[in-house]
Design an enzyme around this catalytic site. Sequence first.
Site, PDB file in Angstrom:
ATOM      1  N   PRO A  65       1.458   7.544  -0.256  1.00 22.13           N
ATOM      2  CA  PRO A  65       2.260   8.313  -1.032  1.00 22.13           C
ATOM      3  C   PRO A  65       3.810   8.063  -1.424  1.00 22.13           C
ATOM      4  CG  PRO A  65       1.721   9.671   0.803  1.00 22.13           C
ATOM      5  CD  PRO A  65       1.187   8.140   0.903  1.00 22.13           C
ATOM      6  N   GLY A  66       4.167   7.348  -0.554  1.00 19.88           N
ATOM      7  CA  GLY A  66       5.635   6.845  -0.883  1.00 19.88           C
ATOM      8  C   GLY A  66       6.869   7.155   0.212  1.00 19.88           C
ATOM      9  N   CYS A 108       0.891  -1.104   0.128  1.00 17.97           N
ATOM     10  CA  CYS A 108       0.022   0.051  -0.143  1.00 17.97           C
ATOM     11  C   CYS A 108       0.997   1.088  -0.024  1.00 17.97           C
ATOM     12  CB  CYS A 108      -0.803   0.131   1.237  1.00 17.97           C
ATOM     13  SG  CYS A 108      -2.125  -1.427   1.209  1.00 17.97           S
ATOM     14  N   ALA A 109       1.521   1.455  -1.020  1.00 16.93           N
ATOM     15  CA  ALA A 109       2.819   2.359  -1.147  1.00 16.93           C
ATOM     16  C   ALA A 109       2.579   3.809  -1.170  1.00 16.93           C
ATOM     17  CB  ALA A 109       3.591   1.751  -2.291  1.00 16.93           C
ATOM     18  N   LYS A 165       7.715   5.547   2.947  1.00 15.91           N
ATOM     19  CA  LYS A 165       8.162   4.464   3.358  1.00 15.91           C
ATOM     20  C   LYS A 165       9.019   3.788   2.164  1.00 15.91           C
ATOM     21  CE  LYS A 165       4.814   3.980   6.962  1.00 15.91           C
ATOM     22  NZ  LYS A 165       3.923   5.088   6.520  1.00 15.91           N
ATOM     23  N   CYS A 171      -0.908   3.650  11.070  1.00 13.17           N
ATOM     24  CA  CYS A 171      -0.754   4.564  11.916  1.00 13.17           C
ATOM     25  C   CYS A 171      -1.781   5.046  12.917  1.00 13.17           C
ATOM     26  CB  CYS A 171      -0.540   6.198  10.941  1.00 13.17           C
ATOM     27  SG  CYS A 171      -1.874   6.260   9.702  1.00 13.17           S
TER      28      CYS A 171
END
Length: 431
Positions: A247-248, A244-245, A250, A359
């Site tokens: 907005p990027g 579940c990348a 991680k 989160c």
Amino acid sequence: MAARVAAARAVGEALTSSRPLEERLAADLAQQRGALDARDRGLARSIATVSLRRLGTIRKALARRLEKGMPKRGGALEWTLVVAAAQILFLDIPDHAAVDLAVKATRAESASAPFAALANAVLRAIARDRDEILASSDPLDDDTPAWLAQRWRSTFGESVARAIALAHRSEPTLDLSIKSDPAGWAERLGGIVLPTGSVRLDSHVPVAELDGYAEGEWWVQDAAAALPARLLRPAPGMRIVDLCAAPGGKAAELAAAGADLTAVDRSAERLKLLAANFARLRLHSEVVVADALTFDAPPFDAVLLDAPCSATGTIRRHPDVAWLRQEADIAALTALQKRLLQKAVALLKPGGTLVYCTCSLEAEEGEQAISALLATEPGVRRAPVDAGEVAGLSEILNADGDLRTLPCHLPHADPRLSGLDGFYAARLVKS
């Protein structure tokens, strides 16, 4: 006037239509970009944010000064009063300006116009009673929805629940993940290096105007959000999928470590943001638009699953989350998280590592989700995180060796430099 109206509209839509604050503000401010300068756009955002951050205090103050309650057919009156009260109580704006502009906004709308005198009287009373209102305000009982306050008391205990609620009252810092030389960039940008290696700034300069942004030397990411990807111990050539990348943030951690990364997300629009950020950072990833539940590929060395969740750990940054979410949302989210975890295990090669994170401050989306997985997947075991992997911050690890950061963690002598987003992360290994 336009800035106040934009703030009131954004607050109203967040509370009545569950529209995220940033989404409404961005649309409204883009529409008025020619009429509002950067200072006014910033003012609208500040007013709307503090209105939701301290909504309980504001509503209590208004209720005590509205003898007959809020008029039922007052149009935008309630939101005009909320943002005006926020300016009077919490922002460095002259009382008379906040009151006068609120009265003008009330008169400008046909539905609220009959209540202009009422708005004037109520807001002047709030200005007069400011000290009393602030002294009687409680962060957990007033500025936290009752269902969340009850949950946090049950999960963390009274004192920690109060510390979380108090942390939510503070404006968050700007945290940066640095590609190299955190100390050097902290000096250049006037920030501090946190124990975890992130650089923290107390800055209101637009991000794109900061040194190093255009050159792709860093990206914005809360210090707690930077930790889960590192728990995979990414290395050059390691095949990793971020399920579940977007907005990027991680994903950037993984790519910067040299991993052979596949970034998957169901939202093509959000993946465009990831691709643009990767281009600025000069990082590479295979980008796949797909639902993680139906994505298929040869087994990976490692899987990062940053699952969709209630996001209650981000209330410090996004105060609208506290009022957008309902307790009933959690059951649907946990059902999705369960399916995503099973998919993540299926995509992992034997001996591979899975990091699951959310989160969220809610146990169902963290500790309980992992307990349920381990009970049904005998081929998966927990790989506890050592304090040395998180800069010796043992307080952000639970008894099982999982990551559990709280908004009240990482205190600092200057409160403006304190705090973390609330995150949960568990590291698992497939036998």
